[in-house]
Write a protein that holds these residues in place. Sequence first.
Motif, PDB file in Angstrom:
ATOM      1  N   THR A 265       0.838  -1.186   0.000  1.00  0.00           N
ATOM      2  CA  THR A 265       0.000   0.000   0.000  1.00  0.00           C
ATOM      3  C   THR A 265       0.881   1.245   0.000  1.00  0.00           C
ATOM      4  OG1 THR A 265      -1.871   1.057   1.146  1.00  0.00           O
ATOM      5  CG2 THR A 265      -0.166   0.110   2.547  1.00  0.00           C
ATOM      6  N   GLY A 266       0.254   2.385  -0.186  1.00  0.00           N
ATOM      7  CA  GLY A 266       0.971   3.654  -0.042  1.00  0.00           C
ATOM      8  C   GLY A 266       1.875   4.024  -1.186  1.00  0.00           C
TER       9      GLY A 266
ATOM     10  N   LYS B 245       4.181  -0.728   3.359  1.00  0.00           N
ATOM     11  CA  LYS B 245       4.303   0.407   2.445  1.00  0.00           C
ATOM     12  C   LYS B 245       5.779   0.782   2.323  1.00  0.00           C
ATOM     13  CE  LYS B 245       3.921   4.149   5.749  1.00  0.00           C
ATOM     14  NZ  LYS B 245       3.324   5.404   6.091  1.00  0.00           N
TER      15      LYS B 245
END
Length: 145
Positions: free
Chosen positions: A106-107, A141
């Motif tokens: 993610t991110g 992330k």
Amino acid sequence: MTTSVKKRIPVKEGLWTEPKSPREKPSLIGSKCPACGQVYFPKREKQICIRCQHKGLDEVKLSRRGKIYSFSIIMQAPTAYYIGKVPYAYGVIKLPEGVRVRTHFTGCDFKDLKLNMPVELVIEKLGEDEQGNEVMAHKFKPVSK
């Protein structure tokens, strides 16, 4: 008229620690063999080391940072039971303890993911269950520089 309260529930109990203060960060929970040092994630319910057969493993907090070992970009939902969004990045990270952890990423823009990229643990919403509760999952992330 009753309004139901939505909860945040883990995708599986016992995968990470819950911070007790805003300064504290979550950590994944693993098992470590006191005899040979082998580390496992998730923690082993059967308290036997697969490597040396020692009985009785220690529960340990794992490092929050690791490096991407492998990954794929998934373009199609895998099953009717998957509650997350598509597309998503999924793969394996290697922690300093030597254990490999399967995870969502993610991110970042997926095209920016690279092998050996440093990443750190976050706990984020994966999706919602039938009651509308937020199902939370561990994800990694890229580390901000």
